[in-house]
Design a protein around this motif. Structure first.
Motif, short mmCIF file in Angstrom:
data_model
loop_
_atom_site.label_atom_id
_atom_site.label_comp_id
_atom_site.label_asym_id
_atom_site.label_seq_id
_atom_site.Cartn_x
_atom_site.Cartn_y
_atom_site.Cartn_z
N ILE A 37 -1.14 -1.42 -5.71
CA ILE A 37 -2.22 -0.53 -6.13
C ILE A 37 -3.37 -1.38 -6.62
O ILE A 37 -3.19 -2.54 -7.00
CB ILE A 37 -1.78 0.44 -7.25
CG1 ILE A 37 -1.27 -0.33 -8.48
CG2 ILE A 37 -0.75 1.43 -6.75
CD1 ILE A 37 -1.01 0.55 -9.69
N LEU A 58 -1.67 7.58 -9.24
CA LEU A 58 -1.62 6.75 -8.04
C LEU A 58 -0.30 6.92 -7.30
O LEU A 58 -0.26 6.83 -6.07
CB LEU A 58 -1.85 5.28 -8.41
CG LEU A 58 -3.24 4.99 -9.00
CD1 LEU A 58 -3.40 3.51 -9.29
CD2 LEU A 58 -4.34 5.47 -8.05
N LYS A 62 -0.06 8.07 -3.38
CA LYS A 62 0.73 7.42 -2.33
C LYS A 62 1.71 8.39 -1.69
O LYS A 62 1.98 8.33 -0.49
CB LYS A 62 1.49 6.22 -2.90
CG LYS A 62 0.61 5.11 -3.47
CD LYS A 62 -0.27 4.47 -2.41
CE LYS A 62 -1.08 3.32 -3.00
NZ LYS A 62 -1.98 2.70 -1.98
N ASN A 86 -7.77 3.35 -4.01
CA ASN A 86 -6.39 3.40 -3.53
C ASN A 86 -6.15 4.40 -2.40
O ASN A 86 -5.00 4.74 -2.10
CB ASN A 86 -5.46 3.72 -4.70
CG ASN A 86 -5.37 2.57 -5.67
OD1 ASN A 86 -4.63 1.61 -5.45
ND2 ASN A 86 -6.15 2.63 -6.75
#
Length: 234
Positions: A37, A58, A62, A86
């Motif tokens: 990340i 995060l 993902k 990200n």
């Protein structure tokens, strides 16, 4: 991703489910082999997110790999920047117009203890400083970020932004605003995630009260964070 999220959800019931960060990271590892990340040092400003909150945001990024993201509440643009760093998603970040808070003098104690004063202070700070953290983005990353100055309760998310995959609700913290933003977000997300900040907060109790009332949803609170989330469309 679909089957992994469905399997995860099958182990929980409706209402608030307390999970460990490890539980979310385990799901992230199943859904995404990406082990990296990009982040910034945690901010020190009042109203910013903690390192644990960052990992929650995060990890869910993902897991869902969104194409279109909405953030309700830009503030100084820290979490906006994390989302852009990200992902390759198109990001909409919605915040009130700069004249929404006319107050300029604040009691330093009440900022930390009174939810309404805290919100007014954050609106004032945002109107003065703007989304300063966006300076950390490349030209390409910044081009994917759309800053919008409108009252979230006056915007139909689906009509304004199209189909969304990931919504981070961190704007106004009053019960009616949380209710409006949540219902709006759930209508716009066909298959993805809605995340709320300030669940279990000491000063923004309306967030907790509202989410606790939603026994029609499987809502997950990550322990030692202020983040709660619900998968939609699975």
């Amino acid at each position: 991703m679909n089957s992994s999220v469905i399997d995860f959800l099958s182990g929980y019931g409706n209402g608030i489910n307390e999970i460990k960060l490890k539980d979310l990271l385990t799901l992230k590892n199943i859904c995404s082999a990406d082990e990296q990340i990009s982040t910034l040092f945690p901010p020190v400003e009042i109203g910013s997110i903690t390192l644990v909150d960052q990992i929650v945001l995060l990890s869910l990024l993902k897991i869902t790999q969104p194409k279109s993201v909405l953030e309700v509440g830009t503030y100084l643009g820290y979490s906006t920047t994390l989302l852009a760093l990200n992902s390759d998603a198109k990001i909409f970040s919605l915040d009130l117009p700069t004249d929404a808070c006319l107050e300029t003098q604040f009691d330093s104690d009440k900022i930390l203890t009174d939810g309404d004063v805290n919100d007014d202070f954050l609106r004032h700070a945002q109107s003065i400083e703007g989304a300063v953290y966006l300076k950390n983005l490349t030209t390409e990353q910044r081009a994917r970020v759309n800053l919008i100055k409108k009252d979230s309760t006056q915007v139909n998310f689906q009509q304004a932004f199209g189909e969304l995959d990931y919504v981070f609700v961190d704007g106004g913290h009053a019960y009616n605003i949380i209710k409006s933003d949540t219902e709006n977000a759930l209508q716009a997300v066909r298959k993805g995630v809605v995340i709320w900040h300030d669940y279990a907060s000491g000063i923004h109790s309306d967030v907790t009260q509202y989410l606790n009332s939603r026994d029609d949803l499987k809502i997950f609170h990550v322990k030692n964070s202020l983040c709660a989330f619900a998968f939609a469309g699975f």
